[in-house]
Motif scaffolding. Structure first.
Motif, short mmCIF file in Angstrom:
data_model
loop_
_atom_site.label_atom_id
_atom_site.label_comp_id
_atom_site.label_asym_id
_atom_site.label_seq_id
_atom_site.Cartn_x
_atom_site.Cartn_y
_atom_site.Cartn_z
N GLY A 30 1.02 -0.82 -0.03
CA GLY A 30 0.53 -0.19 0.09
C GLY A 30 0.95 0.92 -0.25
N ALA A 31 2.58 1.15 0.52
CA ALA A 31 2.73 2.59 0.90
C ALA A 31 3.33 2.69 0.27
N GLU A 32 4.18 1.96 -0.78
CA GLU A 32 4.77 2.01 -2.34
C GLU A 32 3.29 2.44 -3.42
N SER A 33 2.49 1.47 -3.57
CA SER A 33 1.56 1.84 -4.33
C SER A 33 1.10 3.81 -4.30
N VAL A 34 0.90 3.92 -3.02
CA VAL A 34 0.88 5.57 -2.88
C VAL A 34 1.42 6.85 -2.79
N ILE A 35 3.12 5.87 -2.97
CA ILE A 35 4.63 6.76 -3.41
C ILE A 35 4.52 7.04 -4.44
N THR A 36 4.25 5.39 -5.87
CA THR A 36 4.56 5.03 -6.65
C THR A 36 3.34 6.39 -7.63
N PHE A 37 1.85 6.56 -6.70
CA PHE A 37 0.77 7.24 -7.59
C PHE A 37 1.54 8.99 -7.47
N THR A 39 4.37 9.98 -6.63
CA THR A 39 5.55 9.80 -7.79
C THR A 39 5.28 10.58 -9.60
N SER A 40 4.51 9.59 -9.67
CA SER A 40 3.87 9.74 -11.24
C SER A 40 2.88 11.14 -11.25
N LEU A 41 2.78 11.87 -10.19
CA LEU A 41 1.83 13.36 -10.62
C LEU A 41 2.65 14.65 -10.46
N VAL A 42 3.59 14.28 -10.44
CA VAL A 42 5.33 15.23 -10.32
C VAL A 42 5.95 15.14 -12.11
#
Length: 42
Positions: A30-37, A39-42
């Protein structure tokens, strides 16, 4: 609640350990998914 957890560890330690590992893996994913999300916004 704590007494139940202690009892579970004494009665079936393998199952208790597997459950804790599964919860840890779920939280990590879950934490990795939030980080990926984010990161992809930037």
């Amino acid at each position: 609640m704590i007494a139940l957890l202690v009892f579970w560890v004494f009665v079936d330690p393998d199952s208790a350990a597997d459950t804790v590992q599964d919860i840890g893996a779920l939280l990590r994913e879950g934490a990795e998914s939030v980080i990926t999300f984010f990161t992809s916004l930037v």
